[in-house]
Design a protein around this motif. Structure first.
Motif, PDB file in Angstrom:
ATOM      1  N   ARG A 138       1.034  -1.096  -0.161  1.00  0.00           N
ATOM      2  CA  ARG A 138      -0.495   0.006   0.192  1.00  0.00           C
ATOM      3  C   ARG A 138       1.190   1.443   0.709  1.00  0.00           C
ATOM      4  NH1 ARG A 138      -1.375   3.560   4.007  1.00  0.00           N
ATOM      5  NH2 ARG A 138      -3.489   4.062   3.596  1.00  0.00           N
ATOM      6  N   ILE A 139       0.508   2.391  -0.793  1.00  0.00           N
ATOM      7  CA  ILE A 139       1.344   3.570  -0.606  1.00  0.00           C
ATOM      8  C   ILE A 139       0.263   4.612  -0.574  1.00  0.00           C
ATOM      9  CG2 ILE A 139       2.378   5.181  -2.521  1.00  0.00           C
ATOM     10  CD1 ILE A 139       3.235   2.869  -4.139  1.00  0.00           C
ATOM     11  N   GLN A 140       0.741   5.463   0.343  1.00  0.00           N
ATOM     12  CA  GLN A 140       0.160   6.887   0.654  1.00  0.00           C
ATOM     13  C   GLN A 140       0.436   7.790  -0.323  1.00  0.00           C
ATOM     14  OE1 GLN A 140      -2.951   6.587   2.923  1.00  0.00           O
ATOM     15  NE2 GLN A 140      -2.737   8.872   1.767  1.00  0.00           N
ATOM     16  N   PHE A 141      -0.617   8.106  -1.066  1.00  0.00           N
ATOM     17  CA  PHE A 141      -0.152   8.806  -1.781  1.00  0.00           C
ATOM     18  C   PHE A 141      -0.534   9.805  -1.059  1.00  0.00           C
ATOM     19  CE2 PHE A 141      -0.313   6.086  -5.254  1.00  0.00           C
ATOM     20  CZ  PHE A 141       0.610   6.173  -5.860  1.00  0.00           C
ATOM     21  N   THR A 142       1.155  11.692  -1.261  1.00  0.00           N
ATOM     22  CA  THR A 142       0.899  12.875  -0.733  1.00  0.00           C
ATOM     23  C   THR A 142       1.817  13.795  -1.904  1.00  0.00           C
ATOM     24  OG1 THR A 142       2.629  11.829  -0.126  1.00  0.00           O
ATOM     25  CG2 THR A 142       1.389  11.534   1.838  1.00  0.00           C
ATOM     26  N   PRO A 143       0.867  14.710  -1.266  1.00  0.00           N
ATOM     27  CA  PRO A 143       2.150  16.106  -2.292  1.00  0.00           C
ATOM     28  C   PRO A 143       3.186  16.031  -2.154  1.00  0.00           C
ATOM     29  CG  PRO A 143       0.152  16.466  -0.893  1.00  0.00           C
ATOM     30  CD  PRO A 143       0.548  15.145  -0.176  1.00  0.00           C
ATOM     31  N   LYS A 167      14.477  -2.039  -5.220  1.00  0.00           N
ATOM     32  CA  LYS A 167      13.253  -1.870  -5.555  1.00  0.00           C
ATOM     33  C   LYS A 167      12.408  -1.580  -4.835  1.00  0.00           C
ATOM     34  CE  LYS A 167      14.237  -6.230  -8.640  1.00  0.00           C
ATOM     35  NZ  LYS A 167      13.735  -6.870  -9.069  1.00  0.00           N
ATOM     36  N   GLY A 168      11.489  -0.525  -5.744  1.00  0.00           N
ATOM     37  CA  GLY A 168       9.810   0.359  -4.782  1.00  0.00           C
ATOM     38  C   GLY A 168       9.005  -0.394  -4.085  1.00  0.00           C
ATOM     39  N   PRO A 169       7.709  -0.330  -3.603  1.00  0.00           N
ATOM     40  CA  PRO A 169       6.636  -1.146  -3.581  1.00  0.00           C
ATOM     41  C   PRO A 169       5.882  -2.085  -4.864  1.00  0.00           C
ATOM     42  CG  PRO A 169       6.648   1.276  -2.686  1.00  0.00           C
ATOM     43  CD  PRO A 169       7.741   1.359  -2.757  1.00  0.00           C
ATOM     44  N   ILE A 170       6.248  -1.543  -5.229  1.00  0.00           N
ATOM     45  CA  ILE A 170       5.067  -1.435  -6.961  1.00  0.00           C
ATOM     46  C   ILE A 170       5.407  -2.535  -7.258  1.00  0.00           C
ATOM     47  CG2 ILE A 170       7.280  -0.391  -9.094  1.00  0.00           C
ATOM     48  CD1 ILE A 170       4.834   0.457 -10.056  1.00  0.00           C
ATOM     49  N   PHE A 171       6.551  -2.834  -6.696  1.00  0.00           N
ATOM     50  CA  PHE A 171       7.096  -4.119  -7.108  1.00  0.00           C
ATOM     51  C   PHE A 171       6.106  -5.979  -6.863  1.00  0.00           C
ATOM     52  CE2 PHE A 171      10.344  -2.504  -8.909  1.00  0.00           C
ATOM     53  CZ  PHE A 171      11.261  -3.532 -10.357  1.00  0.00           C
ATOM     54  N   THR A 172       5.078  -5.882  -6.726  1.00  0.00           N
ATOM     55  CA  THR A 172       3.815  -6.889  -6.047  1.00  0.00           C
ATOM     56  C   THR A 172       3.159  -6.962  -6.811  1.00  0.00           C
ATOM     57  OG1 THR A 172       2.825  -7.202  -3.688  1.00  0.00           O
ATOM     58  CG2 THR A 172       2.858  -4.951  -4.811  1.00  0.00           C
ATOM     59  N   ASN A 173       2.017  -8.208  -6.288  1.00  0.00           N
ATOM     60  CA  ASN A 173       0.937  -8.676  -6.833  1.00  0.00           C
ATOM     61  C   ASN A 173      -0.165  -7.693  -7.176  1.00  0.00           C
ATOM     62  OD1 ASN A 173       2.000 -11.808  -5.633  1.00  0.00           O
ATOM     63  ND2 ASN A 173       2.335 -11.054  -7.633  1.00  0.00           N
ATOM     64  N   LEU A 203      -1.179  -3.828  -5.841  1.00  0.00           N
ATOM     65  CA  LEU A 203      -0.663  -2.577  -5.217  1.00  0.00           C
ATOM     66  C   LEU A 203      -1.846  -1.439  -4.887  1.00  0.00           C
ATOM     67  CD1 LEU A 203       1.807  -0.691  -4.323  1.00  0.00           C
ATOM     68  CD2 LEU A 203       1.402   0.211  -7.016  1.00  0.00           C
ATOM     69  N   LEU A 204      -2.060  -0.819  -3.478  1.00  0.00           N
ATOM     70  CA  LEU A 204      -3.350  -0.177  -3.242  1.00  0.00           C
ATOM     71  C   LEU A 204      -2.598   1.203  -3.500  1.00  0.00           C
ATOM     72  CD1 LEU A 204      -5.928   0.345  -1.913  1.00  0.00           C
ATOM     73  CD2 LEU A 204      -5.049   0.350   0.100  1.00  0.00           C
ATOM     74  N   ALA A 205      -3.278   1.703  -4.520  1.00  0.00           N
ATOM     75  CA  ALA A 205      -2.556   3.071  -4.630  1.00  0.00           C
ATOM     76  C   ALA A 205      -3.535   4.534  -3.743  1.00  0.00           C
ATOM     77  CB  ALA A 205      -2.475   3.779  -6.186  1.00  0.00           C
ATOM     78  N   ASP A 206      -3.383   4.898  -2.905  1.00  0.00           N
ATOM     79  CA  ASP A 206      -4.661   5.263  -2.011  1.00  0.00           C
ATOM     80  C   ASP A 206      -4.685   6.737  -1.678  1.00  0.00           C
ATOM     81  OD1 ASP A 206      -6.659   5.357   0.143  1.00  0.00           O
ATOM     82  OD2 ASP A 206      -5.517   4.580   1.847  1.00  0.00           O
ATOM     83  N   GLU A 207      -5.764   7.115  -2.069  1.00  0.00           N
ATOM     84  CA  GLU A 207      -5.630   9.146  -2.593  1.00  0.00           C
ATOM     85  C   GLU A 207      -4.099   9.810  -3.495  1.00  0.00           C
ATOM     86  OE1 GLU A 207      -7.745  10.701   0.796  1.00  0.00           O
ATOM     87  OE2 GLU A 207      -6.003  10.296   1.409  1.00  0.00           O
TER      88      GLU A 207
END
Length: 309
Positions: A63-68, A92-98, A100-104
């Motif tokens: 899960r990635i919490q999107f912020t400015p 490698k970043g968190p995008i390397f997964t099955n 991915l929750l891009a929150d907000e």
């Protein structure tokens, strides 16, 4: 429908109450290899819905919490110099997964939102000029809040078109909401404790079965008539792209499979048309001033296309 998938869907609906249609559409999206944009007010279970899906599939979840202030490298990864080994090392970043929750997602600038574009479309990530493949099962679910616009960055049209569906999450009924409250008070629900119903190998084999679901020539013609109608309607300023027609066709295959059929019907197309089109078209200004919604226009448009026999 595959027995494992039947069991999966039953238990998924028991876990997430009041969202049966959206759960089936979410499952249709991941089965057809697409991505989903979830829109709903805070506290309606969007994160829980996705986390539970990942747990029941036995897949990796990030899960990635999107912020400015989020940077593209915070998503994709970066290269650092390892002084101990005197060499460069790729993290490698968190995008390397099955899943991915891009929150907000609309809380971060377009530059960072665009970091997802290559991954969603090409299933690969480029870090410092080197390209890395993502897992075969790679599913992005992005959420956005429809009631707070201060400090947000609307998703570019190109980014929205990468999503197979846009699902609107509403409040459950009184009884369903009461049951949710009871589960939480009794500590009878924890997405981290949900056991896997499927594994990645089984899931991939189901995907391959779905690819063999028959889409007749008349159904393909019906789909394209709907898509082209969005470009001809005076109520719509910008119509849907060719990718929209592909999305409807692939999603309808998955929906038909979930319904236990090995062929797609016009009703399957009708079912997936609204979530597949609502984020891909823009209404004309005079229609918006009259108070019409995108969903209303899509319903009228689909209803105006003759259904093949």
């Amino acid at each position: 429908m595959n027995e494992e998938l039947t069991s999966f869907l039953e238990k998924y609906e028991q876990r997430i109450l009041g969202q049966s249609l959206n759960l089936r559409l979410l499952l249709s999206a991941i089965l057809s290899g697409g991505h989903v944009l979830l829109e709903g007010v805070p506290g309606t279970g969007k994160t829980q819905m996705v986390r539970t899906l990942a747990s029941m599939l036995g897949g990796d979840f990030n899960r990635i919490q999107f912020t400015p202030d989020l940077l593209p490298s915070d998503i994709t990864g970066s290269t650092i110099y390892n002084m101990k080994e005197s060499s460069f090392q790729t993290l490698k970043g968190p995008i390397f997964t099955n899943i991915l929750l891009a929150d907000e997602i609309n809380r971060t600038p377009a530059k960072t939102q665009a970091a997802l574009l290559e991954a969603m479309e090409e299933k690969q990530v480029t870090i410092q000029g080197d390209t890395y493949p993502l897992p075969e099962v790679f599913f992005v679910v992005a959420t956005q809040n429809p009631i707070e616009f201060e400090g947000t960055y609307p998703l570019p049209e190109a980014q929205q078109d990468r999503f197979l569906f846009k699902l609107l999450i509403d409040f459950p009924s009184f009884e369903e909401e009461k049951n949710v409250l009871r589960q939480v008070i009794e500590n009878s629900f924890d997405a981290k404790l949900v056991s896997a119903i499927l594994n990645m190998d089984s899931f991939i084999s189901i995907r391959r079965e779905i690819e063999r679901v028959t889409v007749g020539e008349n159904v393909i013609d019906y789909t394209m008539q709907i898509v082209r109608k969005t470009r001809e309607s005076e109520a719509i300023r910008f119509g849907a792209s060719t990718r929209a027609g592909i999305s409807i066709g692939k999603a309808a295959q998955a929906w038909a499979y979930i319904k236990g059929r090995n062929y797609v019907t016009p009703d399957d197309i009708k079912m997936v048309a609204k979530p597949a089109l609502r984020h891909r078209i823009q209404l004309s200004p005079h229609v918006e001033l009259e108070g019409s919604t995108v969903d209303q226009i899509i319903e009228e448009l689909v209803g105006s296309v003759p259904v093949p026999r």
